[in-house]
Design a protein around this motif. Structure first.
Motif, PDB file in Angstrom:
ATOM      1  N   PRO A 146       0.811  -1.219   0.000  1.00  0.00           N
ATOM      2  CA  PRO A 146       0.000   0.000   0.000  1.00  0.00           C
ATOM      3  C   PRO A 146       0.849   1.276   0.000  1.00  0.00           C
ATOM      4  CG  PRO A 146      -0.838  -1.570   1.598  1.00  0.00           C
ATOM      5  CD  PRO A 146       0.438  -2.145   1.071  1.00  0.00           C
ATOM      6  N   ASP A 147       2.038   1.238   0.572  1.00  0.00           N
ATOM      7  CA  ASP A 147       2.849   2.473   0.604  1.00  0.00           C
ATOM      8  C   ASP A 147       3.601   2.710  -0.709  1.00  0.00           C
ATOM      9  OD1 ASP A 147       4.893   0.642   0.593  1.00  0.00           O
ATOM     10  OD2 ASP A 147       5.715   1.189   2.541  1.00  0.00           O
ATOM     11  N   GLY A 148       3.415   1.803  -1.656  1.00  0.00           N
ATOM     12  CA  GLY A 148       4.010   1.998  -2.973  1.00  0.00           C
ATOM     13  C   GLY A 148       5.454   1.546  -3.079  1.00  0.00           C
ATOM     14  N   ALA A 149       6.112   1.228  -1.953  1.00  0.00           N
ATOM     15  CA  ALA A 149       7.536   0.857  -2.005  1.00  0.00           C
ATOM     16  C   ALA A 149       7.731  -0.584  -2.461  1.00  0.00           C
ATOM     17  CB  ALA A 149       8.180   1.072  -0.642  1.00  0.00           C
ATOM     18  N   GLY A 150       6.758  -1.433  -2.159  1.00  0.00           N
ATOM     19  CA  GLY A 150       6.828  -2.826  -2.604  1.00  0.00           C
ATOM     20  C   GLY A 150       7.654  -3.726  -1.695  1.00  0.00           C
ATOM     21  N   ALA A 151       7.694  -4.957  -2.061  1.00  0.00           N
ATOM     22  CA  ALA A 151       8.465  -5.954  -1.306  1.00  0.00           C
ATOM     23  C   ALA A 151       9.002  -6.977  -2.285  1.00  0.00           C
ATOM     24  CB  ALA A 151       7.589  -6.624  -0.263  1.00  0.00           C
ATOM     25  N   LEU A 152      10.060  -7.618  -1.849  1.00  0.00           N
ATOM     26  CA  LEU A 152      10.691  -8.649  -2.684  1.00  0.00           C
ATOM     27  C   LEU A 152      10.701  -9.958  -1.901  1.00  0.00           C
ATOM     28  CD1 LEU A 152      12.476  -9.367  -5.196  1.00  0.00           C
ATOM     29  CD2 LEU A 152      14.448  -8.740  -3.776  1.00  0.00           C
ATOM     30  N   ASN A 153      10.200 -10.997  -2.535  1.00  0.00           N
ATOM     31  CA  ASN A 153      10.273 -12.339  -1.938  1.00  0.00           C
ATOM     32  C   ASN A 153      11.300 -13.157  -2.697  1.00  0.00           C
ATOM     33  OD1 ASN A 153       7.707 -12.789  -0.092  1.00  0.00           O
ATOM     34  ND2 ASN A 153       7.049 -11.575  -1.847  1.00  0.00           N
ATOM     35  N   TYR A 154      12.127 -13.856  -1.987  1.00  0.00           N
ATOM     36  CA  TYR A 154      12.968 -14.844  -2.664  1.00  0.00           C
ATOM     37  C   TYR A 154      13.097 -16.075  -1.785  1.00  0.00           C
ATOM     38  CZ  TYR A 154      16.826 -13.154   0.275  1.00  0.00           C
ATOM     39  OH  TYR A 154      17.612 -12.807   1.329  1.00  0.00           O
ATOM     40  N   ALA A 155      13.272 -17.225  -2.449  1.00  0.00           N
ATOM     41  CA  ALA A 155      13.366 -18.488  -1.708  1.00  0.00           C
ATOM     42  C   ALA A 155      14.823 -18.907  -1.600  1.00  0.00           C
ATOM     43  CB  ALA A 155      12.560 -19.555  -2.418  1.00  0.00           C
ATOM     44  N   ILE A 156      15.149 -19.511  -0.477  1.00  0.00           N
ATOM     45  CA  ILE A 156      16.483 -20.111  -0.348  1.00  0.00           C
ATOM     46  C   ILE A 156      16.305 -21.588   0.018  1.00  0.00           C
ATOM     47  CG2 ILE A 156      17.789 -18.037   0.283  1.00  0.00           C
ATOM     48  CD1 ILE A 156      17.471 -18.832   3.216  1.00  0.00           C
ATOM     49  N   GLU A 197      15.230 -27.961   2.312  1.00  0.00           N
ATOM     50  CA  GLU A 197      13.968 -27.341   2.699  1.00  0.00           C
ATOM     51  C   GLU A 197      13.955 -25.957   2.064  1.00  0.00           C
ATOM     52  OE1 GLU A 197      11.641 -28.485   6.236  1.00  0.00           O
ATOM     53  OE2 GLU A 197      12.664 -26.694   6.970  1.00  0.00           O
ATOM     54  N   LEU A 198      12.813 -25.601   1.501  1.00  0.00           N
ATOM     55  CA  LEU A 198      12.698 -24.328   0.812  1.00  0.00           C
ATOM     56  C   LEU A 198      12.139 -23.299   1.789  1.00  0.00           C
ATOM     57  CD1 LEU A 198      13.178 -23.442  -2.123  1.00  0.00           C
ATOM     58  CD2 LEU A 198      10.849 -24.146  -2.644  1.00  0.00           C
ATOM     59  N   ARG A 199      12.861 -22.165   1.919  1.00  0.00           N
ATOM     60  CA  ARG A 199      12.381 -21.108   2.820  1.00  0.00           C
ATOM     61  C   ARG A 199      12.152 -19.832   2.017  1.00  0.00           C
ATOM     62  NH1 ARG A 199      16.860 -21.584   7.559  1.00  0.00           N
ATOM     63  NH2 ARG A 199      16.194 -23.591   8.390  1.00  0.00           N
ATOM     64  N   ASN A 200      11.140 -19.099   2.390  1.00  0.00           N
ATOM     65  CA  ASN A 200      10.893 -17.830   1.717  1.00  0.00           C
ATOM     66  C   ASN A 200      11.375 -16.673   2.583  1.00  0.00           C
ATOM     67  OD1 ASN A 200       9.610 -16.418  -0.585  1.00  0.00           O
ATOM     68  ND2 ASN A 200       8.441 -15.457   1.066  1.00  0.00           N
ATOM     69  N   VAL A 201      12.037 -15.705   1.950  1.00  0.00           N
ATOM     70  CA  VAL A 201      12.448 -14.486   2.648  1.00  0.00           C
ATOM     71  C   VAL A 201      11.678 -13.338   1.999  1.00  0.00           C
ATOM     72  CG1 VAL A 201      14.387 -12.966   3.189  1.00  0.00           C
ATOM     73  CG2 VAL A 201      14.746 -15.445   3.006  1.00  0.00           C
ATOM     74  N   CYS A 202      10.942 -12.562   2.819  1.00  0.00           N
ATOM     75  CA  CYS A 202      10.153 -11.446   2.287  1.00  0.00           C
ATOM     76  C   CYS A 202      10.775 -10.140   2.794  1.00  0.00           C
ATOM     77  CB  CYS A 202       8.703 -11.579   2.745  1.00  0.00           C
ATOM     78  SG  CYS A 202       7.688 -10.201   2.216  1.00  0.00           S
ATOM     79  N   ILE A 203      11.204  -9.288   1.882  1.00  0.00           N
ATOM     80  CA  ILE A 203      11.878  -8.038   2.274  1.00  0.00           C
ATOM     81  C   ILE A 203      11.003  -6.850   1.899  1.00  0.00           C
ATOM     82  CG2 ILE A 203      13.938  -6.627   1.938  1.00  0.00           C
ATOM     83  CD1 ILE A 203      15.508  -9.060   1.540  1.00  0.00           C
ATOM     84  N   LYS A 204      10.595  -6.157   2.893  1.00  0.00           N
ATOM     85  CA  LYS A 204       9.811  -4.931   2.631  1.00  0.00           C
ATOM     86  C   LYS A 204      10.796  -3.852   2.190  1.00  0.00           C
ATOM     87  CE  LYS A 204       6.401  -1.895   3.121  1.00  0.00           C
ATOM     88  NZ  LYS A 204       7.131  -0.788   2.490  1.00  0.00           N
ATOM     89  N   LEU A 205      10.552  -3.289   1.029  1.00  0.00           N
ATOM     90  CA  LEU A 205      11.507  -2.301   0.497  1.00  0.00           C
ATOM     91  C   LEU A 205      11.183  -0.919   1.045  1.00  0.00           C
ATOM     92  CD1 LEU A 205      11.619  -3.698  -3.130  1.00  0.00           C
ATOM     93  CD2 LEU A 205      13.289  -4.048  -1.302  1.00  0.00           C
TER      94      LEU A 205
END
Ligand code: NAD
Ligand code: 6OD
Length: 496
Positions: free
Chosen positions: A141-151, A488-496
Motif C-alpha cells: 500500500p505504501d508503494g515501495a513494494g516488497a521482494l520475496n525470494y526463496a532459499i 527445505e525451501l524457505r521464503n524471505v520477504c523483504i519490505k523495500l
C-alpha cells in the motif's frame, strides 16, 4: 590406516561400522555375511546397537554444524567428484565386494552397479551447482513494494535405509544428493550386503569428506539398527528403498516428530508387447527385464502381456533365449545369471513356483532348482521360470515375487492391455513394445506407473523423476527432484 574390515589376520575378519570418520566394532555382537553363490562365510559384521546408532546420529549432527555445513556448494561439489574418482580408482575392490555379497555376475556389476555408484556422485555434484529458486516482487500500500525470494537449506541429518539388490547403486543414489545439498547421513545398508557401504567410508576419508558427514551402521530392521535409526529423534528425514511393508513401518516411525520420508518400494511391473513391435528388440529387452540380477530388480517385469497374433512365437522365443542363461561362478565371464540373495529368499521364490504349479499354470520353462556342481550346489540358485495360463487373480500374478520368473498372458485390444497392466496395487514401472509411436504415447499416458519405457528397459537419465505410484512409493528422486527432498525451501520477504 583405519580400515572397513578389521581382524583380517584371524579366521573371522569383521566388517566394522563407520562412525565419525572411524571404523568401529561395537558391543561385541556380530552377524554373518555369507556369499549367496556358495553359502560360504565372507566375514562377520559388527552389529550396531542403539548406543552406536545414537553415536552415529550425534556425529552427523556435529558435522552438520561443522565444516560441511559451512562449505560452499562449489567446495562440496568438488569433494563429491573426488568420491566418484575414488570409487573408480578402487573399482576392482568394489566389484569384488559387491559380487561376493550379492552373487551377481561380475559382468553385470562391472557394467551397472559400480560405475553407477560413481556416476551418482558426479551427477549430483553437477546438479547442486545449477539449483535455482523463485523470486516474486509484490506491491504494497505504501508503494515501495516488497521482494520475496526463496532459499534452499539442507534438511539436516538424513537416515538412509537400503536394500540388497543393487547395494552401492541404490545407496549412493540417496547419499550423493543428500551430501551435495549439505546434509549429513547415517546409512543402514542391508544386513545381506553390508560391504560396499563400509568400503565407501574409506573413500570418503581419502576424498577429504569431514568426519561425521557419512556414517554407516550395520544391523537388521525391527529392534535393530534400522528401527533405532528411523525412530531416532535426531534424524530429520528418512529415505528408504525396499519392500512396501517395510516402507509402511518406516513411515509410521517417521510420523513421530513429523519427519519427511522418501519411499522407493516394491513393484509388480507389466510389459505390454504389441504385435507391431520389433520382436528381436522385445525379446532382448524382456530377457533383461525379467532375468537381469536374477529377477531382483524393483523395475523388473513379472507380468508380460502379449498381443494374441504374436503370443505363441513370443513365448517360444523367450523360452529358447532364457534356456540359454548360464548359472554358476559369478566371476566367470560365461555366467549370465547369479543366485538369489539368500536361502530364505529362495524359499519365498520357490513357494511361488509351487503355487503356480498348484494353480494349474502351464510351465513353459524352469520351475525348480538347477543341478549345479561343486560349491555352487550350496548356492541360492533357482531356475529361470516362465508360466502361462494362470488366472489374473492368482497371487503369482498379483504379488511381488522378486525372482527370475514371469507369467505371459495374451490380450486382444489396446484397452484390454491397459486394463490388465493397471490391475495391480503397485505402480512402479512398465515397458511398452511397439513400433507405432502414436500408440506408444497414447498407452504410456494411461498406465498408472512412475516410470514408463518404450522399446527399452532400465535406460536411465539421472536427471529424470524416478519413483512409484500407488503402493510403489512416495515422492520422486533424480535430478532436481532429489534436491527437493534433500533441501527445505524457505521464503524471505523483504519490505523495500
Ligand atoms: P526390505 O524392505 O526387506 O529391507 C530393506 C532395508 O530395510 C534393509 O536394510 C532392512 O534391514 C531394513 N528394514 C527392515 N525392516 C525395517 C524396519 N522395521 N525399520 C527400519 N528398517 C528396516 O527390502 P529388501 O528385501 O532388502 O529389498 C527388496 C525389496 O526392495 C523389493 O520389494 C523391491 O521391489 C524393493 N526395491 C524397490 C526399489 C525402488 O526403487 N522402488 C529399488 C530396489 C528395491
Ligand atoms: O536407477 C536408479 O536410480 C534406481 N533407483 C534403480 C532402482 C532399481 C531397483 O531395483
Amino acid at each position: 590406516m583405519n580400515k572397513a574390515v578389521t581382524n583380517v589376520e584371524t579366521a573371522s575378519p569383521c566388517l566394522a561400522n563407520f562412525i565419525d570418520g572411524r571404523f568401529v566394532t561395537v558391543g561385541g555382537k556380530s552377524f554373518e555375511n555369507r556369499n549367496p553363490a556358495t553359502g560360504e562365510l565372507i566375514n562377520l559384521v559388527s552389529e550396531a546397537d542403539a548406543v552406536a546408532v545414537d553415536d552415529a546420529v550425534r556425529a552427523a549432527r556435529r558435522a552438520l554444524k561443522g565444516p560441511w555445513g559451512r562449505m560452499s556448494e562449489q567446495e562440496r561439489s568438488a569433494i563429491l567428484r573426488k568420491v566418484a574418482d575414488g570409487i573408480m580408482k578402487r573399482f576392482d575392490e568394489f566389484l569384488k565386494a559387491e559380487v561376493l555379497d550379492t552373487g551377481k555376475p561380475a559382468s553385470l556389476a562391472s557394467h551397472i552397479d559400480i560405475p553407477r555408484g560413481a556416476a551418482n556422485f558426479n551427477i549430483f555434484a553437477d546438479q547442486v551447482l545449477t539449483l535455482s529458486t523463485e523470486t516474486f516482487r509484490m506491491a504494497t500500500p505504501d508503494g515501495a513494494g516488497a521482494l520475496n525470494y526463496a532459499i534452499r537449506v539442507p534438511r539436516g541429518v538424513i537416515g538412509v535405509v537400503c536394500p540388497w539388490n543393487l547395494p552401492l547403486l541404490l545407496m549412493t543414489w540417496k547419499v550423493a544428493p543428500a551430501l551435495a545439498c549439505g546434509n549429513t547421513v547415517v546409512v543402514k545398508p542391508s544386513e545381506e550386503t553390508p560391504t560396499t557401504a563400509a568400503l565407501l567410508g574409506e573413500v570418503m576419508n581419502e576424498a577429504g569428506v569431514p568426519p561425521g558427514v557419512y556414517n554407516v551402521v550395520h544391523g537388521f530392521g525391527p529392534n535393530s539398527a534400522g528401527e533405532f535409526l528411523t525412530r531416532h529423534p535426531g534424524v530429520d528425514g528418512v529415505t528408504f528403498t525396499g519392500e512396501t511393508a517395510t516402507g509402511t513401518a518406516i513411515m509410521k516411525a517417521a510420523a513421530d516428530g513429523v519427519r519427511p520420508v522418501s519411499l522407493e518400494l516394491g513393484g509388480k511391473n507389466a510389459a505390454v508387447v504389441f504385435a507391431d513391435c520389433n520382436l528381436d528388440k522385445a525379446i532382448e529387452g524382456t530377457m533383461r527385464s525379467v532375468f537381469a540380477n536374477c529377477g531382483q530388480v524393483c523395475l523388473g517385469t513379472e507380468r508380460v502381456y502379449v498381443e494374441r497374433p504374436i503370443f505363441d512365437v513370443f513365448v517360444e522365443r523367450l523360452k529358447a533365449t532364457a534356456a540359454g542363461l548360464k548359472m554358476g561362478d559369478p566371476f566367470d565371464k560365461a555366467t549370465t545369471m547369479g543366485p538369489l540373495i539368500s536361502q530364505e529368499h529362495r524359499k519365498k521364490v520357490l513357494s511361488y513356483y509351487d503355487k503356480a504349479k498348484a494353480e494349474g499354470a502351464t510351465l513353459v520353462l524352469g520351475g525348480g532348482v538347477p543341478d549345479l556342481s561343486g560349491s555352487y550346489a550350496k548356492g541360492s540358485f533357482v531356475q529361470p521360470t516362465i508360466w502361462t495360463g494362470l488366472k489374473e487373480t492368482s497371487p503369482v500374478i498379483r504379488e511381488e515375487i522378486f525372482g527370475p520368473c514371469c507369467h505371459i498372458q495374451p490380450f486382444d485390444s489396446e484397452d484390454e492391455a491397459v486394463t490388465l497392466a493397471n490391475d495391480s496395487p503397485y505402480g512402479l514401472a512398465t515397458s511398452i513394445w511397439t513400433e507405432n509411436l502414436t500408440r506408444a504415447h497414447r498407452v504410456a499416458a494411461q498406465i498408472d506407473v512412475g516410470i514408463t519405457w518404450v522399446n527399452s528397459w532400465f535406460l536411465r537419465d539421472l536427471r529424470t523423476p524416478f519413483g512409484g505410484s500407488k503402493q510403489s512409493g512416495i515422492g520422486r528422486e533424480g535430478g532436481v527432484h532429489s534436491m527437493e527432498f534433500y533441501t527445505e525451501l524457505r521464503n524471505v520477504c523483504i519490505k523495500l
